[in-house]
Scaffold this active site. Structure first.
Site, PDB file in Angstrom:
ATOM      1  N   TRP A 128       0.795  -1.380   0.057  1.00 12.01           N
ATOM      2  CA  TRP A 128       0.122  -0.227  -0.020  1.00 12.01           C
ATOM      3  C   TRP A 128       0.744   1.148   0.028  1.00 12.01           C
ATOM      4  CZ3 TRP A 128      -1.975   2.764   4.768  1.00 12.01           C
ATOM      5  CH2 TRP A 128      -2.965   3.716   4.482  1.00 12.01           C
ATOM      6  N   ASP A 208      -0.654  -5.248   9.909  1.00  7.83           N
ATOM      7  CA  ASP A 208      -1.700  -4.252   9.140  1.00  7.83           C
ATOM      8  C   ASP A 208      -2.852  -5.190   8.788  1.00  7.83           C
ATOM      9  OD1 ASP A 208      -3.382  -2.487   8.226  1.00  7.83           O
ATOM     10  OD2 ASP A 208      -1.713  -1.631   6.879  1.00  7.83           O
ATOM     11  N   ALA A 210      -6.399  -4.685   7.554  1.00 13.17           N
ATOM     12  CA  ALA A 210      -7.257  -3.765   7.078  1.00 13.17           C
ATOM     13  C   ALA A 210      -8.464  -4.388   6.159  1.00 13.17           C
ATOM     14  CB  ALA A 210      -6.635  -2.832   5.987  1.00 13.17           C
ATOM     15  N   LYS A 243     -13.390  -0.906   5.772  1.00 11.57           N
ATOM     16  CA  LYS A 243     -13.786  -1.519   4.539  1.00 11.57           C
ATOM     17  C   LYS A 243     -14.791  -2.719   4.933  1.00 11.57           C
ATOM     18  CE  LYS A 243     -10.183   0.014   2.994  1.00 11.57           C
ATOM     19  NZ  LYS A 243      -9.450   0.733   1.719  1.00 11.57           N
TER      20      LYS A 243
HETATM   21  C1  LMR Z   1      -6.598   1.829  -1.105  1.00 12.55           C
HETATM   22  O1  LMR Z   1      -5.321   1.354  -0.954  1.00 12.55           O
HETATM   23  O2  LMR Z   1      -7.232   2.126  -2.030  1.00 12.55           O
HETATM   24  C2  LMR Z   1      -7.426   1.921   0.434  1.00 12.55           C
HETATM   25  O3  LMR Z   1      -6.749   1.615   1.368  1.00 12.55           O
HETATM   26  C3  LMR Z   1      -7.734   3.530   0.327  1.00 12.55           C
HETATM   27  C4  LMR Z   1      -6.598   4.271   0.729  1.00 12.55           C
HETATM   28  O4  LMR Z   1      -6.652   4.884   1.826  1.00 12.55           O
HETATM   29  O5  LMR Z   1      -5.372   4.237   0.141  1.00 12.55           O
END
Ligand code: LMR
Length: 392
Positions: A128, A208, A210, A243
């Site tokens: 990410w 993490d 999420a 989410k």
């Molecule tokens: C994403 O990766 O699209 C999500 O986790 C939203 C974000 O905050 O980037």
């Protein structure tokens, strides 16, 4: 002038995509950008369980006076059995606090690790993008290794080598499930090897979480995390409800610490509270209160779990349809069928991503990441045809 010393910064690429997509007048446009769930109709509705809990909150809430930097501890505790299982505190060694979204939890975890002496964080890439941004902002060193192999499997050997080679006071950042951006998760056997390597090396795990519930199931998606916690003396867990409760903009997250013993846990939280106070003072309350109401009510909990199941089932259907299509041009779509969560990476170039946007009104991250939930039975054939045309 002082402000003249600032240089312009590029807008966050994922968030900038939202604006680009919204401004596109073409009715056939497809948004595969930022990670939000969408229904077969292309919408992101508020969960029915959340609506019901919000109605209850509106009727019952009699004060909006301050809570402490730890936020709503009823929320923090109610989540714990879902994350950690039957012994949610692991004999008094785990506790938590509320944070502004999963991002707040990751930020707090890394800042606290830094305060405890960690300077270097090992992380599988791609990851990410905000993970690297937070590390850079804190002045911590990112030690990258490849998350996946070219054949679409997780490169667990790279992770194990990073864990075993890490020096004292180094940490590793792991995704609990639904790896963002690849969708490639570790198997149960791989998690067992990871847990053993962590226990042996003393490398500090920061996990993490999420996307619990969006991969294989609420319990299944927590199995890797639980295997690690059963093996190591200490860990941090950053959790997001953005989410799995669909509360994206309400920013609902939690930060959990597992310590060797209760005294160390208390000291760690006194530091985490001080960091939170200096950063955001206290988290926004609404979304956490909603989760607390849902999780304390068996009927609402059952309704919420059914909504998570439906979300996951739809994403599995889209994945199965992509895998059944086989290929789009040079791109093999088959591996997407067995991957997890909202995301998958396509081996496309930045130019091909731009071409998809400009010529076909298809929006995705420049990295080649797509949001699986942006596809529906209506737009999927057009997506595959466009991909085949562009990535011939
Ligand atoms: C994403 O990766 O699209 C999500 O986790 C939203 C974000 O905050 O980037």
């Amino acid at each position: 002038m002082m402000l003249d010393r600032l240089t312009p910064q590029a807008p966050d690429a994922l968030l900038a995509l939202i604006r680009l997509h919204n401004a596109d007048p073409r009715p056939e446009k497809i948004d595969l950008g930022v990670g939000v769930y969408r229904t077969e109709e292309g919408t992101t509705p508020v969960f029915a369980a959340v609506k019901a809990a919000e109605a209850q909150l509106l009727a019952e809430q009699d004060s909006k006076s301050y809570l402490g930097p730890e936020g709503d501890m009823g929320f923090v505790h109610a989540l714990m059995p879902h994350i950690f299982g039957a012994d949610p505190t692991m004999g008094g060694r785990i506790s938590g606090m509320q944070t502004p979204g999963g991002t707040g939890a990751v930020r707090l975890a890394l800042a606290l690790a830094q305060k405890a002496g960690v300077r270097r964080v090992h992380m599988g890439v791609p990851s990410w993008p905000n993970h690297a941004q937070i590390l850079a902002d804190l002045g911590m060193e990112l030690a990258p290794f490849d998350h996946a192999r070219a054949d679409g499997s997780a490169d667990v050997d790279a992770l194990l080598a990073a864990i075993r080679g890490a020096g004292p006071n180094e940490a590793v950042l792991l995704h609990a499930c639904c790896h963002n951006p690849t969708g490639i998760d570790y198997t149960a056997d791989q998690w067992a090897a990871i847990a053993a390597a962590l226990a042996e090396s003393g490398t500090f795990p920061i996990i993490d979480a999420a996307y619990q519930g969006l991969g294989q199931g609420m319990e299944e998606d927590a199995a890797g995390l639980r295997a690690v916690l059963a093996a190591v003396p200490e860990a941090f867990i950053a959790y997001s409800c953005d989410k799995n409760f669909g509360q994206y903009r309400d920013r609902v997250g939690a930060f959990y610490i597992m310590a060797g013993e209760p005294g160390a846990l208390e000291t760690a939280f006194s530091n985490a509270n001080a960091l939170a106070r200096a950063a955001w003072s206290m988290p926004p309350d609404h979304g956490g209160a909603v989760v607390r109401i849902i999780l304390r009510d068996p009927d609402l909990t059952a309704q919420w779990l059914a909504e998570v199941d439906a979300m996951r089932a739809r994403m599995r259907e889209v994945r199965a349809a992509l895998a059944a299509a086989g290929r789009a041009g040079r791109i093999d779509l088959a591996p997407l069928g067995s991957q997890n969560g909202l995301f998958a990476m396509l081996p496309v170039t930045k130019e091909e991503v731009a071409q998809l946007r400009e010529e076909h009104a298809i929006y995705m991250a420049a990295s080649g990441r797509i949001n699986i939930a942006g596809l529906t039975s209506t737009n999927l054939p057009r997506f595959i045809a466009a991909l085949a045309a562009v990535a011939a």
